[in-house]
Design a protein around this motif. Structure first.
Motif, PDB file in Angstrom:
ATOM      1  N   GLN A  88       0.814  -1.220   0.000  1.00 52.37           N
ATOM      2  CA  GLN A  88       0.000   0.000   0.000  1.00 52.37           C
ATOM      3  C   GLN A  88       0.844   1.265   0.000  1.00 52.37           C
ATOM      4  N   ALA A  89       1.931   1.228  -0.743  1.00 47.90           N
ATOM      5  CA  ALA A  89       2.809   2.393  -0.786  1.00 47.90           C
ATOM      6  C   ALA A  89       2.177   3.485  -1.634  1.00 47.90           C
ATOM      7  N   GLU A  90       2.547   4.705  -1.337  1.00 48.49           N
ATOM      8  CA  GLU A  90       2.086   5.854  -2.107  1.00 48.49           C
ATOM      9  C   GLU A  90       2.437   5.617  -3.572  1.00 48.49           C
ATOM     10  N   GLN A  91       1.415   5.676  -4.435  1.00 48.15           N
ATOM     11  CA  GLN A  91       1.640   5.242  -5.815  1.00 48.15           C
ATOM     12  C   GLN A  91       2.547   6.181  -6.611  1.00 48.15           C
ATOM     13  N   THR A 299      -5.195   6.278  -7.191  1.00 48.87           N
ATOM     14  CA  THR A 299      -4.114   6.515  -6.205  1.00 48.87           C
ATOM     15  C   THR A 299      -4.487   6.091  -4.785  1.00 48.87           C
ATOM     16  N   PRO A 301      -4.939   3.329  -2.105  1.00 47.14           N
ATOM     17  CA  PRO A 301      -4.745   1.905  -1.824  1.00 47.14           C
ATOM     18  C   PRO A 301      -6.024   1.349  -1.225  1.00 47.14           C
TER      19      PRO A 301
ATOM     20  N   ILE C 358     -15.254  18.027   7.739  1.00 50.27           N
ATOM     21  CA  ILE C 358     -14.038  17.541   7.112  1.00 50.27           C
ATOM     22  C   ILE C 358     -13.485  16.433   7.994  1.00 50.27           C
ATOM     23  N   ASN C 360     -10.892  14.574   8.108  1.00 48.45           N
ATOM     24  CA  ASN C 360      -9.522  14.535   8.600  1.00 48.45           C
ATOM     25  C   ASN C 360      -9.136  15.773   9.405  1.00 48.45           C
ATOM     26  N   PHE C 361     -10.064  16.669   9.601  1.00 44.46           N
ATOM     27  CA  PHE C 361      -9.816  17.796  10.487  1.00 44.46           C
ATOM     28  C   PHE C 361     -10.205  17.382  11.904  1.00 44.46           C
ATOM     29  N   LYS C 409      -9.845  13.336  15.321  1.00 48.85           N
ATOM     30  CA  LYS C 409     -10.329  13.560  13.970  1.00 48.85           C
ATOM     31  C   LYS C 409     -11.836  13.330  13.916  1.00 48.85           C
TER      32      LYS C 409
ATOM     33  N   GLN D 227      -8.979  18.604   1.661  1.00 50.31           N
ATOM     34  CA  GLN D 227      -9.596  17.481   2.344  1.00 50.31           C
ATOM     35  C   GLN D 227     -11.006  17.228   1.853  1.00 50.31           C
ATOM     36  N   ALA D 367       0.090   7.339   2.674  1.00 53.43           N
ATOM     37  CA  ALA D 367      -0.693   6.649   1.656  1.00 53.43           C
ATOM     38  C   ALA D 367      -2.118   7.164   1.663  1.00 53.43           C
ATOM     39  N   ILE D 370      -3.081  12.691   2.757  1.00 53.13           N
ATOM     40  CA  ILE D 370      -2.906  13.897   3.535  1.00 53.13           C
ATOM     41  C   ILE D 370      -2.931  13.500   4.994  1.00 53.13           C
ATOM     42  N   THR D 372      -2.406  15.046   9.210  1.00 47.94           N
ATOM     43  CA  THR D 372      -2.074  16.147  10.086  1.00 47.94           C
ATOM     44  C   THR D 372      -1.421  15.512  11.290  1.00 47.94           C
TER      45      THR D 372
END
Ligand SMILES: Nc1ncnc2c1ncn2[C@@H]1O[C@H](COP(=O)(O)OP(=O)(O)OP(=O)(O)O)[C@@H](O)[C@H]1O
Ligand SMILES: Nc1ncnc2c1ncn2[C@@H]1O[C@H](COP(=O)(O)OP(=O)(O)OP(=O)(O)O)[C@@H](O)[C@H]1O
Ligand SMILES: [Mg+2]
Ligand SMILES: [Mg+2]
Lengths: 306, 340, 516, 379
Positions: A88-91, A299, A301, C358, C360-361, C409, D227, D367, D370, D372
């Protein structure tokens, strides 16, 4: 020089130039349709180009060369699949890693195994009977080598696979909504392995199309970033084989147009001429404002979230 | 002004290369202890040692000189290739110098600024760079040699032959970017061709890259489609163009290194850079304790530029005669090649 | 047809039993040694507050999650379910809380996905379509196999999910909150389908927060609380309020009397408002409404009749093609959303996870989503973190948001708590107008009660509230007046005391009441 | 409470991954009949072995850090900026032009003006794809790749034409380069090394970017747009404008990197016809550095130094053991692959921690695009 000559020239060489872009970009289309961005295309192409060239050079068999390119592309694809699907690596970033690896490794192998630039006798032009004899059209379309035809044949085949087969349905669903696909027993991992390996193979073939069909030499970094353009063309083509074809042809023909502009002594700075294909590609995309979204899961995973 | 003052007309080596034995001679002269130390040469190259072009021309010359001098015991060669990033090259130059290399060659005009900065810090090390004639002596730097190639000369000769052999009267040229050595070669080539046949059409294509083999090849195809039956080109990406020439039965003229091996049937002639002429002189000077300040130009006259004819291609005698005449004219100054 | 075959041609599941199921997530014990049993021919309800572990239990049954512990028995025989494929092969189907559909594919393509094709590697969509129509016929499901999912209403999408399960031969169907997104009419139709299936010998597991639905359709009910099973009872043995108390563990006020209307001047006026849908077709035509200070105007209607577009047009999120939006005396029609916010208009959007917060905030960051740029939360372009922190702690406290900290989160909160965060943010601003879209969708009865209480408190304070809901019970419970929308037009407005479900239902179907 | 050991292990994970990659590299070296011990000794020596080596490492890290900062901003807005190469070039060109034009200005003023020009040049080159993305939905991966190619031609044109060194213009072999900058215009150096003030500028900017992203409303908005554009719009944020802003800023930092390369390292622009001849591929490598740094401006500082060390050390290794430079490129590729692949272990360990400790809110993985981190948000 007659205008017909120029137009025939542009079309003919546009078709030739489009060949490696088509292989690579169609391969990338499969990957992206299933939700995987592969930025390592250029590296895969270079390794494919070298493998194809080296085997053809040493065995004298172009077919074996092509096979070698396919194998090397498949192995690169396999590695990429493992890294992006299982780990699951950053593509995007692993893609850049694979690019660097392919760039370096192809040159290293070239140095160790060949040492200097050599040539092979590549796939000959196939003059298609009857069709090739049609005056203008024959010259433009039907006097190329087999790998050029292969690239153009790939477009309808890819379209067919993506739109008419159960596999295409699975690829589509895995790229759009892997959770949904998973909930119906479609193996997201297996499909992505398939598309990434296929992408690797086609990138390898794209490389071989340069080294044993169009240019018939191998030199370090001979793709010169062509793989990145191929990735861009997938976006241009909005993830559809016919769109990719349009993009590849547009880009190549404008590139060949700029070569002709220099030959015809049209008085503009050469740099401006060289920029043309890049500018025009953007402009066309602006004008035809694409409403097509990228595959939703691109992108991302897939993880069942356990 | 922001620009550094350019070099004065530095003394340019005029005589042909010193006899080959001379550089080898030092073996007897220096003290025995010194002799044990091999002469250490480092070279930084933008491309690779096997590029069939500019970088390889210098590396081959180094190997030749090394062989003359008695192999690796007498002369140690290390190299950094693929140093197209000026910044990395500068680090390499400084590093080699501080490692005690006797001669550090920065084989590319882009490395000048770095040398200008580094050389003063290593007065015991000799530096060389090209292609230019600027030794920075104006800045009080005394340990930099400079060298360049009059590539327009061989270009002219190639042009003369090309125009004579072209039946279609159309010739195609493939170049990287219109600057430096490539630009000189092309100017010479065009001049030679036009001097031989005023009606000849020479189409020039600059593809904007030193690495894009595919575009170079397509440029060659474009020339062929535009009627050219003779092609030439310069820099490492032209390997792609040579294949196109071969496939279409067009003739090819090479420069920098010999490209005959790529297409033995259609390469007519190559202008080959033989830097050993320059290296010999530099080594001799270093041996005498002069670490820089001289600039060299390889020319047809001093044997640094060599017209290398492909023995596999039978050049008509009259054309060969024309070529020889051009060489002679350039050497004796009766032919002046306009390069602005 | 033999005894143990279903009309779809597949084998029946007589009993399915979960024993001792335990599931741990990082930091959460989602299922705690749960035993559960369902039989052929019954609808078995699974009930519990938000986050009680219902969906988790069902995902384990469907092979999406591996249980930390526990066993599954099918017709008395132990089976292992490691993937959805296993579940499907055992005749278990599931309709998820969030639909598992590929929007860019057609109905037939979604149904065919993952199944072997009669034409080998080629798709056989024509045959799939035919079979879909057959199944639709048997179970009374109206569906167009060639329609794209994105073109379908929520109710239709649900039918696709059912067809998908039936097509795969599901003998046991798990329905995770299927009715949360349906209109009353759709619910009725859906229940007919369910009854049909049960009569045919299917086993159904039904999850819902709406107690009357459970009373209506289910045979037995199992209650979960904090991951553990509280018990199983026959629905016939229990009343609705008993059920509520049993589930929440305390008394729940199911209906409340509204105070006297303390109606003030008109706060929000819509004049001949019109706008387009996302697809460019007209969504609102000529809507005129007045909402007064101190009243709740309920907007009833079948989903997809312009409610969403109306809310967005008012709040500046959608371009208005004709007409006016007037806030008190100011024409705010073409204002940017930010400007409208500044004029103290609050909006509780329908799709809260998408539009209202949001993920992820942090909670603190989400608490100032609307006013992050205004004093006291920002000065000269800098965020006033201390003020924001204090403000969030305040709201977390006041609204009882269950969270480890304000730095958590938002996405990791349960649905009810997310709703509370949105509500807290929108209400704490002391708005002049609130537009609340589906404010209690997906909430358990306790949380629903809480939200209603909050809205009523705002009403008491003189706020004008437009409450958009597809839940008629909710509309009739707390609205002062009820407007009904159909195909982008207001069919009429009735005072609460004159409203009956029948009357509203007719209006929702497009019949204009005679009095108007 | 989370133990220090855990955070240390997380921070060291990329280092372990690098060792693993170098392990594979050792096999390759072995095949080339080169002693891996000697080779890696040289790598270490080249990166950290002396004051000068360390200085070189920081010099290399500077453009990586600057580009990386821009990438942090862009990624936070969910925009992928592959145009760093082109943005560096344009920034470099404009900055150079300032130094060549205002030769009678005081040095500090020229440097300042040049940095601003570089910043603006990059902003322009990043802003165009930003504008095209926001208002014409042109995918930024496509447009930035194209913009890179265009920038190279702009550079070739300028250096062959209007900006060519007057001394070169007079000569037959016109080397495509500008004149050298006056000595007064060069960024101060920490003699005798090449370490220049640009590194300091980059570090200060990293802190400023951190403040921008987590302490200002602009940063809040950029992150919100990245986001969840829908919720951002609902929150009154102008989505398109902020997409443009993010790419603009991202490009600006790359442009500044270009300017600093000219004023701190090369003192002139020169082209070999490729982008990397000028940028040293920092426009790409900066992306990798930013991702190593968890897309956090502060994390990007050590990440850039780490990556810079690898590049500088690898060059030294090539010189010492005389292996083809291609091996270095391949090895860098392996390091990148191994490091991004190692992320999964960090994520796994984080989950395990979560099950131990409910209140932990450590950053999710890169992955997930983003993230925080702890220090974000309110104090
Ligand atoms: N994938 C997951 N990872 C971590 N925790 C989870 C996950 N899925 C659910 N949980 C947690 O497990 C608990 C049970 O969740 P579940 O979704 O089963 O509740 P539910 O009863 O379906 O609630 P609702 O009525 O809101 O749908 C909750 O605390 C939730 O936060
Ligand atoms: N990344 C995105 N994803 C989806 N929709 C987007 C995105 N960016 C913008 N939009 C859509 O574009 C439209 C315009 O957005 P918005 O009004 O926020 O832009 P803006 O910054 O105000 O532009 P302008 O300043 O030109 O008015 C909206 O419909 C919004 O939903
Ligand atoms: Mg649930
Ligand atoms: Mg706007």
């Amino acid at each position: 020089m007659t205008p017909e000559l120029v137009i025939i020239g542009i079309l003919t060489s546009g078709i030739r130039l489009a060949t490696p872009y088509l292989y690579a970009a169609i391969g990338e289309t499969f990957g992206q349709r299933s939700g995987v961005l592969n930025l390592g295309v250029d590296g895969q192409m270079l390794l494919g180009a070298f493998a194809g060239f080296y085997v053809a050079f040493t065995t004298g068999s172009l077919e074996l060369g092509l096979l070698a390119a396919i194998l090397v592309g498949a192995v690169m694809g396999l590695a990429m699949a493992f890294v992006t699907v299982n780990l699951q690596a950053e593509q995007g970033i692993s893609g850049i890693g694979f690019y660097l690896f392919g760039l370096g490794m192809s040159e290293l192998l070239f140095k160790m195994l060949l040492g200097t630039v050599e040539t092979v006798k590549g796939f000959p032009s196939l003059h298609i009977p009857f069709l090739g004899d049609i005056p203008v059209l024959g010259e433009i379309f039907f006097q190329h080598n087999v790998m050029v035809y292969g690239a153009f044949l790939l477009v309808p085949v890819a379209w067919f696979v993506l739109n008419k087969t159960t596999l295409g349905l699975k690829i589509h669903s895995v790229g759009e909504n892997p959770e949904a696909a998973d909930s119906l027993g479609v193996s997201v991992a297996r499909i992505r392995y398939f598309t990434i390996i296929l992408g690797g193979i086609l990138s390898g073939v794209a490389g071989a199309s340069l080294s044993i069909a169009l240019l018939n030499v191998f030199q370090q970094n001979m793709t010169s970033g062509l793989g990145f353009i191929a990735v861009a063309l997938v976006y241009f083509g909005a993830w559809r084989p016919w769109g990719v074809l349009a993009g590849a042809l547009l880009f190549s023909m404008v590139n060949s147009l700029q070569l002709w502009m220099q030959v015809l002594n049209i008085p503009i700075p050469t740099e401006i001429a060289i920029m043309l294909p890049y500018i025009l590609t953007i402009v066309v995309l602006v004008i035809t404002v694409s409403r097509v979204r990228s595959p939703s899961a691109l992108t991302k995973p897939f993880d069942r979230g356990e | 002004g922001g620009a550094p003052a350019e070099e004065p007309a530095a003394p340019v080596a005029e005589e042909p290369a010193a006899p080959a034995e001379e550089p080898a001679a030092p073996a007897e002269e220096p003290a025995a202890e010194e002799m044990m130390e091999a002469f250490k040469v480092a070279i930084i190259m933008p491309s690779s040692i096997t590029d069939l072009a500019f970088s390889q021309s210098m590396f081959d010359a180094l190997l030749a000189v090394q062989a003359e001098m008695g192999g690796e015991e007498a002369m140690e060669i290390v190299y950094s290739e693929g140093m197209f990033v000026v910044d990395d090259a500068a680090a390499a130059i400084r590093d080699y110098a501080s490692e005690g290399y006797n001669l550090v060659i920065a084989h590319g005009s882009q490395y000048g600024s770095s040398l200008q900065e580094i050389a003063p810090d290593f007065p015991e090390t000799s530096f060389a760079w090209g292609t230019t004639l600027n030794t920075f002596s104006d800045d009080g730097i005394t340990n930099v040699f400079a060298y360049e190639a009059n590539s327009q000369e061989g270009g002219y000769v190639n042009g003369v032959i090309a125009a004579s052999l072209s039946e279609a009267g159309v010739i195609g040229v493939v170049g990287p970017i219109e600057a430096g050595d490539a630009s000189l070669y092309v100017k010479g080539f065009v001049a030679g061709a036009e001097a031989t046949n005023p009606d000849v059409v020479v189409n020039v294509n600059w593809i904007g890259s030193f690495s894009d083999v595919a575009l170079a090849s397509e440029a060659a195809s474009t020339h062929v489609a535009a009627g050219a039956d003779v092609l030439t080109g310069t820099a490492q990406m032209v390997v792609g163009a040579i294949g196109v020439a071969e496939e279409n039965g067009a003739l090819w003229f090479g420069t920098q290194s010999s490209q005959t091996s790529l297409a033995p049937d259609i390469v007519v002639a190559n202008q080959v850079y033989d830097w050993s002429v320059v290296l010999d002189e530099i080594l001799a000077l270093i041996h005498e304790g002069t670490y820089g300040g001289e600039a060299y130009t390889i020319t047809l006259a001093n044997g640094g530029l060599v017209m290398d004819y492909n023995s596999g291609y039978t050049l008509p005698d009259d054309v060969k005669a024309l070529a020889d005449a051009a060489v002679a004219g350039i050497i004796d100054g009766s032919i002046v090649i306009p390069v602005e | 047809m033999t005894e143990n075959k279903l009309p779809s041609g597949h084998t029946r599941i007589d009993t399915l039993e979960l024993r001792g199921i335990t599931k741990r997530f990082p930091g959460v014990l989602a299922n705690d040694n749960v035993n559960f049993e369902v039989r052929s021919g019954e609808v078995h309800a699974l009930l519990g507050e938000n986050g009680a572990g219902k969906s988790t239990l069902m995902k384990i049954l469907y092979g999406l999650y591996d249980p930390s512990d526990g066993e599954v028995f099918l017709n008395g025989k132990k089976i292992t379910i490691e993937s959805p494929t296993d579940a499907i092969n055992h005749g278990i189907g599931m309709i998820h809380q969030h639909f598992m559909l590929v929007e860019t594919l057609t109905v037939a393509e979604n149904v065919a996905l993952g199944l072997p094709s009669s034409r080998g590697f080629l798709t056989d969509l024509d045959k799939v379509s035919q079979r879909i129509l057959e199944l639709a016929e048997i179970y009374g499901l109206k569906i167009d196999p060639d329609a794209y999912i994105w073109q379908l209403s929520v109710g239709q999408q649900q039918r696709v999910e059912i067809i998908k399960a039936l097509y795969r031969g599901a003998a046991l169907l798990i329905l995770d909150e299927p009715t949360a997104v349906l209109t009353p009419q759709e619910v009725d139709e859906f229940f007919i389908i369910m009854r049909q299936m049960v009569a045919d010998g299917h086993a159904l597991i039904f999850i819902s927060h709406k107690l009357h639905e459970i009373m209506d359709i289910c045979d037995r009910v199992t209650v979960l609380r904090d991951g553990a099973k509280v018990g199983t009872k026959n629905v016939s043995d229990i009343t609705k309020s008993e059920l509520a108390n049993w589930m929440v563990g305390r008394e729940v006020i199911m209906t409340r009397d509204l105070d006297e209307i303390n109606r003030g001047p008109s706060r929000l006026t819509l004049e001949n408002l019109a706008c387009d849908s996302d697809r460019g077709t007209p969504a609102l035509r000529d809507v005129s409404l007045k909402i007064h200070s101190g009243e709740i105007l309920g907007l009833a209607g079948i989903s997809g009749n312009g409610q969403r577009e109306l809310a967005e047009a008012i709040t500046g999120l959608r371009e208005v093609t004709k007409g006016k939006v007037i806030l008190e005396d100011e024409d705010i029609t073409h204002f940017a959303p930010g400007k409208i916010t500044e004029r103290m208009l609050s909006y509780i959007p329908e799709e809260r996870m998408r539009d209202g917060m949001i993920k992820n905030f942090t909670i603190a960051e989400n608490m100032v989503l609307r006013e992050h740029h205004i004093s006291p939360f920002a000065e000269k372009g800098f965020l006033m973190l201390k003020t924001i922190a204090r403000h969030s702690d305040d709201l977390i406290d006041k609204f009882g948001v269950k969270t480890p900290s304000r730095e958590t989160k938002a996405g990791s909160l349960s649905g009810g708590n997310i709703q509370k965060v949105v509500l807290a943010r929108e209400i704490s601003r002391k708005p002049r107008v609130i537009v609340a879209a589906q404010p209690t969708r997906g909430l358990d009865v306790g949380a629903t009660e809480y939200v209603h209480a909050q809205l009523l408190e705002q009403r008491r304070d003189g706020t004008a509230i437009l409450m958009i809901s597809e839940d008629l019970d909710e509309i009739m419970a707390i609205s002062d007046r009820i407007a009904v929308i159909c195909e982008g037009e207001i069919m009429g407005i009735v005072p609460r005391y004159e409203a009956t479900p029948e009357k509203l239902g007719l209006m929702m179907a497009g019949v204009v009441p005679e009095e108007n | 409470m989370r133990s220090r050991l855990d955070s240390l292990l997380d921070a060291l994970l990329p280092v372990f991954a690098t060792f693993a990659a170098l392990g594979v590299g050792a096999i390759m070296l072995f095949i080339l009949r080169v002693s891996p011990v000697e080779a890696y000794g040289a790598l270490w020596e080249g990166a950290f072995g002396s004051t000068n080596a360390m200085a070189e490492t920081l010099v290399k890290a500077t453009p990586l850090l600057l580009v990386g900062l821009g990438i942090c901003i862009a990624f936070r807005a969910s925009v992928i900026n592959i145009g760093g190469e082109g943005q560096m070039i344009i920034g470099g060109i404009l900055a150079t032009q300032i130094g060549l034009t205002f030769t009678d200005w005081p040095g500090w003023l020229v440097i300042f003006a040049a940095m601003v020009a570089g910043f603006l040049g990059g902003a322009l080159w990043g802003g165009i794809p930003g504008f095209l993305k926001a208002y014409f939905r042109v995918n930024e991966i496509l447009s930035t790749v194209m913009m890179n190619a265009i920038a190279v031609q702009v550079m070739n044109y300028m250096l062959r034409g209007p900006m060519i060194d007057p001394a070169q213009a007079e000569k037959a072999s016109k080397i495509p380069q500008t004149a050298r900058l006056l000595e007064a215009f060069r960024l101060p150096r920490w003699a005798p090394t090449r370490l220049h003030a640009g590194f300091l500028i980059a570090v200060v900017l990293a802190i400023l970017v951190y403040i921008l992203l987590w302490r200002t409303t602009l940063g809040y908005r950029i992150r919100a747009v990245g986001q969840n554009p829908h919720a951002a719009r609902y929150g009154g944020i102008r989505v398109r404008r902020h997409i443009v802003t993010a790419l603009l800023l991202s490009g600006a930092f790359a442009g500044l990197a270009g300017a600093i390369q000219v004023y701190g390292v090369n003192y002139r622009m020169i082209t070999d016809g490729s982008a990397s001849g000028f940028t040293g591929s920092a426009g790409f490598n900066g992306i990798v550095a930013a991702l190593f740094g968890q897309l956090h401006p502060i994390g990007t500082i050590p990440a850039s130094i780490f990556f810079g060390a690898l590049l500088v050390g690898a060059n030294k290794m090539q010189r010492v053991v005389q292996i083809p430079s291609a091996l270095i490129t391949a090895l860098n590729g392996l390091v990148v692959i191994f490091v991004v692949s190692s992320e999964i272990w960090r994520r796994r360990r984080q989950r395990q921690r979560l099950s131990r400790d409910e209140t932990d809110d450590a950053p999710p993985s890169i992955a997930e695009n983003i993230n925080t981190s702890k220090e974000e948000g309110s104090a």
